[in-house]
Design an enzyme around this catalytic site. Sequence first.
Site, PDB file in Angstrom:
ATOM      1  N   ASP A   1      41.236  -7.789  -0.193  1.00  0.00           N
ATOM      2  CA  ASP A   1      40.717  -6.507   0.856  1.00  0.00           C
ATOM      3  C   ASP A   1      40.657  -5.428   0.473  1.00  0.00           C
ATOM      4  OD1 ASP A   1      43.227  -4.243   1.827  1.00  0.00           O
ATOM      5  OD2 ASP A   1      42.273  -3.125   0.202  1.00  0.00           O
TER       6      ASP A   1
ATOM      7  N   TYR B   1      33.842   0.387  -0.629  1.00  0.00           N
ATOM      8  CA  TYR B   1      33.747  -0.530  -1.825  1.00  0.00           C
ATOM      9  C   TYR B   1      32.607  -1.195  -1.429  1.00  0.00           C
ATOM     10  CZ  TYR B   1      39.271  -0.132  -1.538  1.00  0.00           C
ATOM     11  OH  TYR B   1      40.722  -0.220  -0.841  1.00  0.00           O
TER      12      TYR B   1
ATOM     13  N   LYS C   1      38.215  -2.323   6.076  1.00  0.00           N
ATOM     14  CA  LYS C   1      38.512  -0.366   6.726  1.00  0.00           C
ATOM     15  C   LYS C   1      37.719   0.578   7.045  1.00  0.00           C
ATOM     16  CE  LYS C   1      41.567  -0.913   2.375  1.00  0.00           C
ATOM     17  NZ  LYS C   1      41.128  -1.859   1.451  1.00  0.00           N
TER      18      LYS C   1
ATOM     19  N   HIS D   1      40.864   3.748   6.832  1.00  0.00           N
ATOM     20  CA  HIS D   1      40.944   3.619   5.668  1.00  0.00           C
ATOM     21  C   HIS D   1      41.694   5.416   5.446  1.00  0.00           C
ATOM     22  CE1 HIS D   1      38.473   2.191   1.488  1.00  0.00           C
ATOM     23  NE2 HIS D   1      40.250   3.636   1.743  1.00  0.00           N
TER      24      HIS D   1
ATOM     25  N   LYS E   1      43.808  -5.680  -8.311  1.00  0.00           N
ATOM     26  CA  LYS E   1      42.008  -5.836  -7.983  1.00  0.00           C
ATOM     27  C   LYS E   1      42.567  -6.065  -9.863  1.00  0.00           C
ATOM     28  CE  LYS E   1      37.998  -4.353 -10.637  1.00  0.00           C
ATOM     29  NZ  LYS E   1      38.822  -3.970 -11.509  1.00  0.00           N
TER      30      LYS E   1
ATOM     31  N   ASN F   1      48.322 -12.350 -12.603  1.00  0.00           N
ATOM     32  CA  ASN F   1      49.320 -11.866 -11.212  1.00  0.00           C
ATOM     33  C   ASN F   1      49.770 -12.322 -10.097  1.00  0.00           C
ATOM     34  OD1 ASN F   1      48.639  -9.654 -12.575  1.00  0.00           O
ATOM     35  ND2 ASN F   1      46.502  -9.089 -11.671  1.00  0.00           N
TER      36      ASN F   1
HETATM   37  N1  LIG Z   1      43.719   2.379   0.946  1.00  0.00           N
HETATM   38  C1  LIG Z   1      43.560   3.135   0.356  1.00  0.00           C
HETATM   39  O1  LIG Z   1      42.875   3.798  -0.278  1.00  0.00           O
HETATM   40  C2  LIG Z   1      43.027   1.459  -1.379  1.00  0.00           C
HETATM   41  C3  LIG Z   1      42.984   2.900  -2.407  1.00  0.00           C
HETATM   42  C4  LIG Z   1      42.875   1.750  -3.434  1.00  0.00           C
HETATM   43  C5  LIG Z   1      43.183   0.878  -3.644  1.00  0.00           C
HETATM   44  N2  LIG Z   1      43.519   0.329  -2.337  1.00  0.00           N
HETATM   45  C6  LIG Z   1      43.791  -1.095  -2.769  1.00  0.00           C
HETATM   46  O2  LIG Z   1      43.709  -1.968  -4.031  1.00  0.00           O
HETATM   47  C7  LIG Z   1      43.744  -2.777  -4.222  1.00  0.00           C
HETATM   48  C8  LIG Z   1      44.514  -2.689  -5.426  1.00  0.00           C
HETATM   49  O3  LIG Z   1      44.275  -0.583  -6.444  1.00  0.00           O
HETATM   50  P1  LIG Z   1      43.809  -0.788  -7.569  1.00  0.00           P
HETATM   51  O4  LIG Z   1      42.027  -1.853  -7.755  1.00  0.00           O
HETATM   52  O5  LIG Z   1      42.432   0.676  -6.990  1.00  0.00           O
HETATM   53  O6  LIG Z   1      44.478  -0.742  -8.752  1.00  0.00           O
HETATM   54  P2  LIG Z   1      45.312  -1.852  -9.636  1.00  0.00           P
HETATM   55  O7  LIG Z   1      45.341  -3.285  -8.749  1.00  0.00           O
HETATM   56  O8  LIG Z   1      46.779  -1.222  -9.474  1.00  0.00           O
HETATM   57  O9  LIG Z   1      44.863  -1.615 -10.878  1.00  0.00           O
HETATM   58  C9  LIG Z   1      43.299  -2.262 -11.064  1.00  0.00           C
HETATM   59  C10 LIG Z   1      43.267  -2.484 -12.748  1.00  0.00           C
HETATM   60  O10 LIG Z   1      44.350  -3.245 -13.335  1.00  0.00           O
HETATM   61  C11 LIG Z   1      43.945  -3.427 -14.514  1.00  0.00           C
HETATM   62  N3  LIG Z   1      44.668  -5.085 -14.276  1.00  0.00           N
HETATM   63  C12 LIG Z   1      45.025  -5.773 -13.210  1.00  0.00           C
HETATM   64  N4  LIG Z   1      45.763  -6.737 -13.777  1.00  0.00           N
HETATM   65  C13 LIG Z   1      46.516  -6.739 -15.002  1.00  0.00           C
HETATM   66  C14 LIG Z   1      47.129  -7.269 -15.517  1.00  0.00           C
HETATM   67  N5  LIG Z   1      47.606  -8.487 -15.266  1.00  0.00           N
HETATM   68  N6  LIG Z   1      47.222  -6.899 -17.007  1.00  0.00           N
HETATM   69  C15 LIG Z   1      46.409  -5.580 -17.118  1.00  0.00           C
HETATM   70  N7  LIG Z   1      45.641  -4.939 -16.789  1.00  0.00           N
HETATM   71  C16 LIG Z   1      45.065  -5.139 -15.040  1.00  0.00           C
HETATM   72  C17 LIG Z   1      42.475  -4.132 -13.891  1.00  0.00           C
HETATM   73  O11 LIG Z   1      42.105  -4.106 -15.064  1.00  0.00           O
HETATM   74  P3  LIG Z   1      40.048  -5.339 -15.342  1.00  0.00           P
HETATM   75  O12 LIG Z   1      39.380  -5.243 -13.425  1.00  0.00           O
HETATM   76  O13 LIG Z   1      39.440  -4.640 -15.605  1.00  0.00           O
HETATM   77  O14 LIG Z   1      40.944  -6.671 -14.968  1.00  0.00           O
HETATM   78  C18 LIG Z   1      42.075  -2.528 -13.264  1.00  0.00           C
HETATM   79  O15 LIG Z   1      41.453  -1.885 -14.176  1.00  0.00           O
HETATM   80  C19 LIG Z   1      42.324  -2.143  -4.616  1.00  0.00           C
HETATM   81  O16 LIG Z   1      41.468  -3.210  -5.383  1.00  0.00           O
HETATM   82  C20 LIG Z   1      41.738  -2.338  -3.072  1.00  0.00           C
HETATM   83  O17 LIG Z   1      41.775  -3.413  -2.074  1.00  0.00           O
HETATM   84  C21 LIG Z   1      43.396   0.839  -1.030  1.00  0.00           C
END
Ligand SMILES: NC(=O)c1ccc[n+]([C@@H]2O[C@H](COP(=O)([O-])OP(=O)(O)OC[C@H]3O[C@@H](n4cnc5c(N)ncnc54)[C@H](OP(=O)(O)O)[C@@H]3O)[C@@H](O)[C@H]2O)c1
Length: 275
Positions: free
Chosen positions: A46, A51, A76, A109, A231, A241
Amino acid sequence: MTGVPDITLNNGVTIPQLGFGTFQIPPEETRETTLAALETGYRHIDTAEMYGNEKEVGQAVRDSGLDRDDVFVTSKLDNGAHAHDDALRAFDRTMDDLGLEYLDLFLIHWPLPDRGDFVETWRALEEVYRSGRVKSIGVSNFQPNHLRRLLDNSTVVPAVNQIEVHPYLTQDAVRSFGAEQDIVTEAWSPIAQGKVLDDPAITRIAERVGRSAAQVTLRWHIQRGDVVFPKSVTRKRIEENFALFDFELTEGDMGDISALNRDERTGPDPDRFHG
Ligand SMILES: NC(=O)c1ccc[n+]([C@@H]2O[C@H](COP(=O)([O-])OP(=O)(O)OC[C@H]3O[C@@H](n4cnc5c(N)ncnc54)[C@H](OP(=O)(O)O)[C@@H]3O)[C@@H](O)[C@H]2O)c1
């Protein structure tokens, strides 16, 4: 065999239920990190123009040695490109940057309800869809009122709605509206960027099943039927994960995690976000 189930979208296309998110991965780390995810077994990536790492995501997909058809790629539309012709140009830009022959899924988006008309934007996505350069189109951060307006004024039903969902924001209303309309929910920030991982209700279950809090939270999403793409730039977490398909949560666990809802967003409110 990755063990990741496919979900069938309303146009018959299938999407792996678990993918890899790339928000906030700096471009210089994106190729290597995405390759680590593909090596681990993820087959769904994704990204988004916003980004700033589409080039490197595309590079990783091309360098992975995998068949293009075996990797599902989502991108997006940039918030600055909602006008019809701007959206068409933005799609071309995304394709040039990714360097792929086709895209699997392209999303609006954000709805930006106060900044023009997302119905006009959707028309541009419908045109791209009909051209065959993208296999499915959808939206992100749409509330039920936005979806209703779109459905009343268009021909293609969005395949997905990608929204913020995690145990502190269970999004029951948007998810059930989506289900009624055959729109798959994709859960972004599925572990609330780490904020839910210390919650005692989650750590208690994690201890009992012998898994990490992140795995328990991601498994909760999987059992609810949403698509997720956590992520991480950390190889160990990328692997952790991905290991979600050899354990199960009980109905009681599912209920306990859902009960943590407090309608708390980590990101912007779609009705108030102006891009
Ligand atoms: N459509 C939208 O508006 C929108 C908005 C936000 C996100 N997204 C998408 O959704 C994806 C995921 O959301 P997100 O990146 O915001 O947040 P997330 O996946 O909920 O969390 C990512 C964070 O959690 C940490 N992490 C990941 N796996 C972990 C684990 N097993 N244990 C402990 N910490 C862990 C990562 O650290 P490290 O990287 O330092 O390991 C990073 O700081 C994004 O990457 C993007 O593709 C879309």
